[in-house]
Design a protein around this motif. Structure first.
Motif, PDB file in Angstrom:
ATOM      1  N   LYS A   1       4.773  10.449  13.709  1.00 53.68           N
ATOM      2  CA  LYS A   1       6.085  10.063  13.176  1.00 53.68           C
ATOM      3  C   LYS A   1       5.923   8.627  12.677  1.00 53.68           C
ATOM      4  O   LYS A   1       6.205   7.676  13.392  1.00 53.68           O
ATOM      5  N   PHE A   2       5.447   8.535  11.449  1.00 57.41           N
ATOM      6  CA  PHE A   2       4.987   7.254  10.898  1.00 57.41           C
ATOM      7  C   PHE A   2       6.125   6.517  10.199  1.00 57.41           C
ATOM      8  O   PHE A   2       6.788   7.064   9.320  1.00 57.41           O
ATOM      9  N   GLU A   3       6.341   5.279  10.622  1.00 58.39           N
ATOM     10  CA  GLU A   3       7.433   4.472  10.063  1.00 58.39           C
ATOM     11  C   GLU A   3       6.925   3.063   9.774  1.00 58.39           C
ATOM     12  O   GLU A   3       6.215   2.463  10.581  1.00 58.39           O
ATOM     13  N   VAL A   4       7.304   2.546   8.607  1.00 62.03           N
ATOM     14  CA  VAL A   4       6.955   1.170   8.235  1.00 62.03           C
ATOM     15  C   VAL A   4       8.245   0.377   8.052  1.00 62.03           C
ATOM     16  O   VAL A   4       9.126   0.789   7.295  1.00 62.03           O
ATOM     17  N   ILE A   5       8.347  -0.734   8.755  1.00 61.63           N
ATOM     18  CA  ILE A   5       9.506  -1.622   8.623  1.00 61.63           C
ATOM     19  C   ILE A   5       9.028  -2.950   8.037  1.00 61.63           C
ATOM     20  O   ILE A   5       8.082  -3.549   8.546  1.00 61.63           O
ATOM     21  N   GLY A   6       9.681  -3.391   6.959  1.00 60.46           N
ATOM     22  CA  GLY A   6       9.354  -4.699   6.395  1.00 60.46           C
ATOM     23  C   GLY A   6       8.335  -4.679   5.272  1.00 60.46           C
ATOM     24  O   GLY A   6       7.673  -5.688   5.019  1.00 60.46           O
ATOM     25  N   LYS A   7       8.227  -3.558   4.559  1.00 60.98           N
ATOM     26  CA  LYS A   7       7.289  -3.472   3.417  1.00 60.98           C
ATOM     27  C   LYS A   7       7.493  -4.616   2.429  1.00 60.98           C
ATOM     28  O   LYS A   7       6.550  -5.092   1.800  1.00 60.98           O
ATOM     29  N   GLU A   8       8.756  -5.027   2.300  1.00 59.61           N
ATOM     30  CA  GLU A   8       9.089  -6.065   1.314  1.00 59.61           C
ATOM     31  C   GLU A   8       8.480  -7.427   1.657  1.00 59.61           C
ATOM     32  O   GLU A   8       8.473  -8.340   0.832  1.00 59.61           O
ATOM     33  N   ASN A   9       7.961  -7.563   2.866  1.00 61.71           N
ATOM     34  CA  ASN A   9       7.358  -8.838   3.289  1.00 61.71           C
ATOM     35  C   ASN A   9       5.901  -8.987   2.847  1.00 61.71           C
ATOM     36  O   ASN A   9       5.266 -10.007   3.131  1.00 61.71           O
ATOM     37  N   ILE A  10       5.374  -7.970   2.172  1.00 62.85           N
ATOM     38  CA  ILE A  10       4.040  -8.079   1.565  1.00 62.85           C
ATOM     39  C   ILE A  10       4.231  -8.382   0.087  1.00 62.85           C
ATOM     40  O   ILE A  10       4.588  -7.497  -0.688  1.00 62.85           O
ATOM     41  N   PRO A  11       4.026  -9.641  -0.329  1.00 62.68           N
ATOM     42  CA  PRO A  11       4.246  -9.976  -1.745  1.00 62.68           C
ATOM     43  C   PRO A  11       3.217  -9.315  -2.645  1.00 62.68           C
ATOM     44  O   PRO A  11       2.096  -9.023  -2.222  1.00 62.68           O
ATOM     45  N   ASN A  12       3.601  -9.077  -3.879  1.00 63.88           N
ATOM     46  CA  ASN A  12       2.705  -8.415  -4.837  1.00 63.88           C
ATOM     47  C   ASN A  12       1.595  -9.323  -5.339  1.00 63.88           C
ATOM     48  O   ASN A  12       0.624  -8.857  -5.933  1.00 63.88           O
ATOM     49  N   GLU A  13       1.739 -10.626  -5.106  1.00 68.54           N
ATOM     50  CA  GLU A  13       0.683 -11.559  -5.506  1.00 68.54           C
ATOM     51  C   GLU A  13       0.695 -12.767  -4.577  1.00 68.54           C
ATOM     52  O   GLU A  13       1.598 -12.928  -3.759  1.00 68.54           O
ATOM     53  N   GLY A  14      -0.333 -13.609  -4.721  1.00 63.07           N
ATOM     54  CA  GLY A  14      -0.447 -14.780  -3.858  1.00 63.07           C
ATOM     55  C   GLY A  14      -1.462 -14.555  -2.748  1.00 63.07           C
ATOM     56  O   GLY A  14      -1.843 -13.426  -2.448  1.00 63.07           O
ATOM     57  N   ASN A  15      -1.910 -15.651  -2.156  1.00 67.17           N
ATOM     58  CA  ASN A  15      -2.922 -15.594  -1.095  1.00 67.17           C
ATOM     59  C   ASN A  15      -2.270 -15.193   0.225  1.00 67.17           C
ATOM     60  O   ASN A  15      -1.406 -15.905   0.740  1.00 67.17           O
ATOM     61  N   ILE A  16      -2.705 -14.058   0.746  1.00 67.36           N
ATOM     62  CA  ILE A  16      -2.089 -13.497   1.950  1.00 67.36           C
ATOM     63  C   ILE A  16      -3.162 -13.026   2.933  1.00 67.36           C
ATOM     64  O   ILE A  16      -4.162 -12.420   2.543  1.00 67.36           O
ATOM     65  N   ILE A  17      -2.905 -13.317   4.214  1.00 69.25           N
ATOM     66  CA  ILE A  17      -3.693 -12.747   5.313  1.00 69.25           C
ATOM     67  C   ILE A  17      -2.726 -11.941   6.177  1.00 69.25           C
ATOM     68  O   ILE A  17      -1.626 -12.407   6.467  1.00 69.25           O
ATOM     69  N   ILE A  18      -3.121 -10.732   6.540  1.00 67.03           N
ATOM     70  CA  ILE A  18      -2.323  -9.975   7.502  1.00 67.03           C
ATOM     71  C   ILE A  18      -3.019 -10.058   8.854  1.00 67.03           C
ATOM     72  O   ILE A  18      -4.233  -9.915   8.955  1.00 67.03           O
TER      73      ILE A  18
END
Length: 198
Positions: A20-37
Motif C-alpha cells: 500500500k504505497f503512498e508518497v507524501i510531499g512530492k512537491e518538495n522535490i524541485p525540478n532543478e537545482g542542487n539537491i541531496i536526499i
C-alpha cells in the motif's frame, strides 16, 4: 525512454502492486537545482521505494563498493547512476564523482547513517552528508520511509521541505561540525518517521 526511466517505472509498479504505497510531499522535490536526499535505511527495499517515489528527476545514489563485485549487478547499478564508495575511507576520485553528479543535475541519494539499521530506532549520522551538501552547494531533503516491509502492508514515503546549508558554504567545518549538522537532518527524518508511524 532511458534505462533509468524504464527501471523506475517498473519499480513503481512493483511498489504499488505489492504494498500500500503512498508518497507524501512530492512537491518538495524541485525540478532543478542542487539537491541531496537523505533517508533512513532499514531494508534493502529502501532504494526501490525512493526510486519509486521520485519520478521527476534522476537519482545518483551512493552504495558500498562491495555490491559491485558481481559483474551483472555492477552493470545494472552503473546504468542506474549508482556510485560505489569505500565506506571506511572514501578516496578523492569517488568524492569528485559524487560532487560532479550533483553539478550535472542528478539528485544525490544518501543514507546518513551509512548502513542499514535493522533493529528498532536509528543509528548516528555520519558527516559525509554535510560535506557533500556544503561542497556541492546543495539543499538537503529529509525523507522518511515508514514500513514494516511485509508484502501488502503500508509503505509511506514522507518527503519534507529542503534544508539549506548556505550559511556554511566556504567555511572550514570540523568533523564534529559535519556530524552534528548531519545529525540535525537525521533528527528531522526521525521525527517524521515517528509522527507518520502512528
Amino acid at each position: 525512454m532511458s534505462f533509468y526511466n524504464f527501471a523506475t517505472k517498473v519499480l513503481l509498479m512493483f511498489s504499488k502492486t505489492f504494498y500500500k504505497f503512498e508518497v507524501i510531499g512530492k512537491e518538495n522535490i524541485p525540478n532543478e537545482g542542487n539537491i541531496i536526499i537523505a533517508c533512513n535505511h532499514k531494508s534493502n527495499l529502501d532504494p526501490i521505494f525512493i526510486a519509486s517515489a521520485i519520478q521527476n528527476r534522476e537519482i545518483a545514489a551512493i552504495a558500498k563498493k562491495e555490491l559491485f563485485k558481481s559483474k551483472p549487478l555492477a552493470f545494472i547499478l552503473n546504468k542506474l547512476n549508482v556510485i560505489p564508495i569505500n565506506r571506511d575511507k572514501p578516496d578523492v576520485s569517488t568524492i569528485k564523482n559524487i560532487l560532479r553528479s550533483i553539478k550535472d543535475g542528478y539528485i544525490l541519494g544518501i543514507f546518513p547513517e551509512g548502513t542499514r539499521v535493522k533493529e528498532p530506532g536509528f543509528g548516528q549520522a555520519k558527516g559525509g552528508l554535510t560535506v557533500f551538501a556544503v561542497k556541492g552547494k546543495a539543499d538537503v531533503v529529509p525523507i522518511s520511509i515508514i514500513s514494516n516491509y511485509k508484502f501488502f502492508n503500508r509503505v509511506t514515503v514522507y518527503i519534507d521541505k529542503p534544508i539549506s546549508f548556505k550559511e556554511y558554504y566556504g567555511k572550514k567545518l570540523t568533523t564534529e561540525d559535519n556530524e552534528r549538522l548531519a545529525q540535525n537532518v537525521l533528527e528531522v527524518i526521525k521525527e517524521n518517521y515517528y509522527i507518520h508511524s502512528k
